[in-house]
Motif scaffolding. Structure first.
Motif, PDB file in Angstrom:
ATOM      1  N   LEU A  44      19.057  38.637  66.836  1.00 17.73           N
ATOM      2  CA  LEU A  44      17.936  37.984  67.506  1.00 17.73           C
ATOM      3  C   LEU A  44      16.669  38.164  66.689  1.00 17.73           C
ATOM      4  CD1 LEU A  44      16.769  36.539  70.030  1.00 17.73           C
ATOM      5  CD2 LEU A  44      16.539  38.791  71.080  1.00 17.73           C
ATOM      6  N   VAL A  45      15.973  37.053  66.466  1.00 22.70           N
ATOM      7  CA  VAL A  45      14.659  37.059  65.830  1.00 22.70           C
ATOM      8  C   VAL A  45      13.655  36.672  66.904  1.00 22.70           C
ATOM      9  CG1 VAL A  45      13.177  35.966  64.101  1.00 22.70           C
ATOM     10  CG2 VAL A  45      15.596  36.404  63.587  1.00 22.70           C
ATOM     11  N   LEU A  46      12.586  37.462  67.023  1.00 26.48           N
ATOM     12  CA  LEU A  46      11.531  37.189  68.008  1.00 26.48           C
ATOM     13  C   LEU A  46      10.182  37.097  67.309  1.00 26.48           C
ATOM     14  CD1 LEU A  46      12.543  39.722  70.806  1.00 26.48           C
ATOM     15  CD2 LEU A  46      12.729  37.232  70.899  1.00 26.48           C
ATOM     16  N   PRO A  47       9.357  36.117  67.678  1.00 28.06           N
ATOM     17  CA  PRO A  47       8.006  36.067  67.121  1.00 28.06           C
ATOM     18  C   PRO A  47       7.165  37.227  67.649  1.00 28.06           C
ATOM     19  CG  PRO A  47       8.353  34.257  68.681  1.00 28.06           C
ATOM     20  CD  PRO A  47       9.637  35.004  68.573  1.00 28.06           C
ATOM     21  N   ALA A  48       6.051  37.487  66.994  1.00 31.34           N
ATOM     22  CA  ALA A  48       5.164  38.587  67.370  1.00 31.34           C
ATOM     23  C   ALA A  48       4.840  38.551  68.863  1.00 31.34           C
ATOM     24  CB  ALA A  48       3.876  38.512  66.554  1.00 31.34           C
ATOM     25  N   GLY A  49       5.026  39.677  69.528  1.00 32.23           N
ATOM     26  CA  GLY A  49       4.675  39.828  70.937  1.00 32.23           C
ATOM     27  C   GLY A  49       5.620  39.191  71.930  1.00 32.23           C
ATOM     28  N   ALA A  50       6.687  38.545  71.480  1.00 38.24           N
ATOM     29  CA  ALA A  50       7.596  37.838  72.392  1.00 38.24           C
ATOM     30  C   ALA A  50       8.545  38.807  73.092  1.00 38.24           C
ATOM     31  CB  ALA A  50       8.404  36.792  71.639  1.00 38.24           C
ATOM     32  N   ASP A  51       8.742  38.587  74.375  1.00 36.43           N
ATOM     33  CA  ASP A  51       9.741  39.345  75.122  1.00 36.43           C
ATOM     34  C   ASP A  51      11.122  38.821  74.770  1.00 36.43           C
ATOM     35  OD1 ASP A  51       7.875  40.892  76.401  1.00 36.43           O
ATOM     36  OD2 ASP A  51       8.049  39.909  78.341  1.00 36.43           O
ATOM     37  N   GLY A  52      12.067  39.732  74.644  1.00 38.29           N
ATOM     38  CA  GLY A  52      13.448  39.354  74.429  1.00 38.29           C
ATOM     39  C   GLY A  52      14.179  39.205  75.750  1.00 38.29           C
ATOM     40  N   THR A  53      13.835  40.041  76.712  1.00 34.35           N
ATOM     41  CA  THR A  53      14.464  39.983  78.020  1.00 34.35           C
ATOM     42  C   THR A  53      13.654  40.762  79.045  1.00 34.35           C
ATOM     43  OG1 THR A  53      16.522  40.318  79.252  1.00 34.35           O
ATOM     44  CG2 THR A  53      15.947  42.005  77.650  1.00 34.35           C
ATOM     45  N   ARG A  54      13.892  40.437  80.293  1.00 36.26           N
ATOM     46  CA  ARG A  54      13.328  41.179  81.415  1.00 36.26           C
ATOM     47  C   ARG A  54      14.147  42.454  81.627  1.00 36.26           C
ATOM     48  NH1 ARG A  54      12.691  36.332  85.898  1.00 36.26           N
ATOM     49  NH2 ARG A  54      11.377  35.012  84.620  1.00 36.26           N
ATOM     50  N   PRO A  55      13.609  43.418  82.395  1.00 34.54           N
ATOM     51  CA  PRO A  55      14.389  44.622  82.693  1.00 34.54           C
ATOM     52  C   PRO A  55      15.703  44.267  83.387  1.00 34.54           C
ATOM     53  CG  PRO A  55      12.092  44.982  83.237  1.00 34.54           C
ATOM     54  CD  PRO A  55      12.239  43.521  82.926  1.00 34.54           C
ATOM     55  N   HIS A  56      16.789  44.858  82.874  1.00 35.53           N
ATOM     56  CA  HIS A  56      18.133  44.575  83.388  1.00 35.53           C
ATOM     57  C   HIS A  56      19.057  45.740  83.032  1.00 35.53           C
ATOM     58  CE1 HIS A  56      18.524  43.456  79.174  1.00 35.53           C
ATOM     59  NE2 HIS A  56      19.842  43.560  79.313  1.00 35.53           N
ATOM     60  N   HIS A  57      20.262  45.683  83.525  1.00 35.60           N
ATOM     61  CA  HIS A  57      21.291  46.640  83.113  1.00 35.60           C
ATOM     62  C   HIS A  57      22.633  45.922  83.057  1.00 35.60           C
ATOM     63  CE1 HIS A  57      21.848  46.798  87.492  1.00 35.60           C
ATOM     64  NE2 HIS A  57      23.082  47.200  87.233  1.00 35.60           N
ATOM     65  N   HIS A  58      23.581  46.575  82.432  1.00 35.31           N
ATOM     66  CA  HIS A  58      24.957  46.092  82.372  1.00 35.31           C
ATOM     67  C   HIS A  58      25.817  47.131  83.088  1.00 35.31           C
ATOM     68  CE1 HIS A  58      23.473  43.330  79.349  1.00 35.31           C
ATOM     69  NE2 HIS A  58      22.987  44.356  78.685  1.00 35.31           N
ATOM     70  N   ARG A  59      26.651  46.699  83.990  1.00 36.30           N
ATOM     71  CA  ARG A  59      27.525  47.637  84.696  1.00 36.30           C
ATOM     72  C   ARG A  59      28.684  48.092  83.826  1.00 36.30           C
ATOM     73  NH1 ARG A  59      27.370  43.866  89.878  1.00 36.30           N
ATOM     74  NH2 ARG A  59      25.413  44.616  90.764  1.00 36.30           N
ATOM     75  N   LEU A  60      29.142  47.213  82.926  1.00 42.18           N
ATOM     76  CA  LEU A  60      30.375  47.475  82.186  1.00 42.18           C
ATOM     77  C   LEU A  60      30.173  47.843  80.725  1.00 42.18           C
ATOM     78  CD1 LEU A  60      32.401  44.426  83.578  1.00 42.18           C
ATOM     79  CD2 LEU A  60      32.396  46.787  84.427  1.00 42.18           C
ATOM     80  N   SER A  61      29.112  47.381  80.102  1.00 39.24           N
ATOM     81  CA  SER A  61      28.979  47.497  78.647  1.00 39.24           C
ATOM     82  C   SER A  61      27.896  48.467  78.214  1.00 39.24           C
ATOM     83  CB  SER A  61      28.642  46.131  78.033  1.00 39.24           C
ATOM     84  OG  SER A  61      29.688  45.220  78.235  1.00 39.24           O
ATOM     85  N   THR A  62      28.174  49.137  77.105  1.00 40.52           N
ATOM     86  CA  THR A  62      27.169  49.874  76.349  1.00 40.52           C
ATOM     87  C   THR A  62      26.564  48.868  75.376  1.00 40.52           C
ATOM     88  OG1 THR A  62      28.333  51.966  76.509  1.00 40.52           O
ATOM     89  CG2 THR A  62      26.822  51.716  74.653  1.00 40.52           C
ATOM     90  N   GLU A  63      25.243  48.950  75.175  1.00 38.29           N
ATOM     91  CA  GLU A  63      24.585  48.028  74.251  1.00 38.29           C
ATOM     92  C   GLU A  63      23.935  48.823  73.125  1.00 38.29           C
ATOM     93  OE1 GLU A  63      22.211  43.845  74.610  1.00 38.29           O
ATOM     94  OE2 GLU A  63      21.942  45.284  76.225  1.00 38.29           O
ATOM     95  N   LEU A  64      24.231  48.414  71.900  1.00 35.35           N
ATOM     96  CA  LEU A  64      23.685  49.049  70.712  1.00 35.35           C
ATOM     97  C   LEU A  64      22.753  48.050  70.030  1.00 35.35           C
ATOM     98  CD1 LEU A  64      25.511  51.008  67.996  1.00 35.35           C
ATOM     99  CD2 LEU A  64      24.309  48.923  67.346  1.00 35.35           C
ATOM    100  N   PHE A  65      21.577  48.521  69.636  1.00 33.51           N
ATOM    101  CA  PHE A  65      20.600  47.697  68.919  1.00 33.51           C
ATOM    102  C   PHE A  65      20.283  48.381  67.586  1.00 33.51           C
ATOM    103  CE2 PHE A  65      19.709  47.320  73.435  1.00 33.51           C
ATOM    104  CZ  PHE A  65      19.597  45.952  73.631  1.00 33.51           C
ATOM    105  N   TYR A  66      20.230  47.605  66.517  1.00 36.30           N
ATOM    106  CA  TYR A  66      19.792  48.105  65.224  1.00 36.30           C
ATOM    107  C   TYR A  66      18.661  47.192  64.758  1.00 36.30           C
ATOM    108  CZ  TYR A  66      19.635  49.626  60.407  1.00 36.30           C
ATOM    109  OH  TYR A  66      19.203  50.119  59.205  1.00 36.30           O
ATOM    110  N   VAL A  67      17.472  47.761  64.537  1.00 38.06           N
ATOM    111  CA  VAL A  67      16.300  46.973  64.159  1.00 38.06           C
ATOM    112  C   VAL A  67      16.376  46.653  62.667  1.00 38.06           C
ATOM    113  CG1 VAL A  67      13.777  46.861  64.116  1.00 38.06           C
ATOM    114  CG2 VAL A  67      14.944  48.053  66.000  1.00 38.06           C
ATOM    115  N   LEU A  68      16.492  45.358  62.376  1.00 44.72           N
ATOM    116  CA  LEU A  68      16.626  44.882  61.000  1.00 44.72           C
ATOM    117  C   LEU A  68      15.279  44.666  60.317  1.00 44.72           C
ATOM    118  CD1 LEU A  68      19.383  42.245  61.747  1.00 44.72           C
ATOM    119  CD2 LEU A  68      19.699  44.383  60.469  1.00 44.72           C
ATOM    120  N   ASP A  69      14.258  44.300  61.106  1.00 42.63           N
ATOM    121  CA  ASP A  69      12.953  44.021  60.524  1.00 42.63           C
ATOM    122  C   ASP A  69      11.888  44.110  61.609  1.00 42.63           C
ATOM    123  OD1 ASP A  69      11.247  43.461  58.424  1.00 42.63           O
ATOM    124  OD2 ASP A  69      11.506  41.293  58.542  1.00 42.63           O
TER     125      ASP A  69
END
Length: 157
Positions: A44-69
């Motif tokens: 995912l690429v986001l412009p400056a200051g852009a929200d990627g998502t609202r607060p949420h959770h996943h019942r089943l999945s672990t989520e991993l994020f690696y910041v590329l830039d």
């Protein structure tokens, strides 16, 4: 255990791209089909200051994020933290989180959800909403299907 997972190679030109306003975009890499449910992956690429998502959770999945830039801001279990290029974030199932690009500039990250749930339809719908082609309430019937459960309102920072 998944049945007969095979190696997966996704070339850049083969990844589906979902455009977002301001130059943002999803790059859909693996929808858990080829890995027999082991994982789902996107960029995912986001412009400056852009929200990627609202607060949420996943019942089943672990989520991993690696910041590329750039710098991403994460709300994780009520705490706001900035994570710069090269940083790693792992959010376990059930933990409320949200994320977006810091105001100082655009940001890009790689995300993996495990186990994988077919979520490309979810990301496509988010793109339509962001571009004004669909209303937010069109997501109401999709939460359980995609294991994305929102809490609170649209603003979190």
């Amino acid at each position: 255990m998944p049945r007969n997972p095979q190696p997966l190679i996704v070339h850049a030109q083969d990844a589906e791209e979902v455009p977002l306003p301001g130059g943002g975009r999803f790059r859909l890499l693996e929808d858990s089909r080829a890995t027999c449910g082991l994982l789902g992956a996107n960029r995912l690429v986001l412009p400056a200051g852009a929200d990627g998502t609202r607060p949420h959770h996943h019942r089943l999945s672990t989520e991993l994020f690696y910041v590329l830039d750039g710098t991403m801001e994460f709300l994780i279990d009520g705490a706001l933290t900035a994570v710069d290029k090269g940083g790693l974030i792992v959010v376990p199932p059930g933990m409320v989180h949200a994320f977006g690009a810091a105001a100082e500039g655009p940001a890009e990250f790689f995300a993996v959800l495990t186990p994988g749930i077919e979520r490309f339809g979810y990301f496509r719908q988010l793109g339509r909403i962001a571009r004004g082609e669909a209303e937010w309430d069109s997501m109401d019937e999709l939460h359980d299907r995609y294991d994305v459960h929102f809490v609170g309102g649209p603003q979190w920072r």
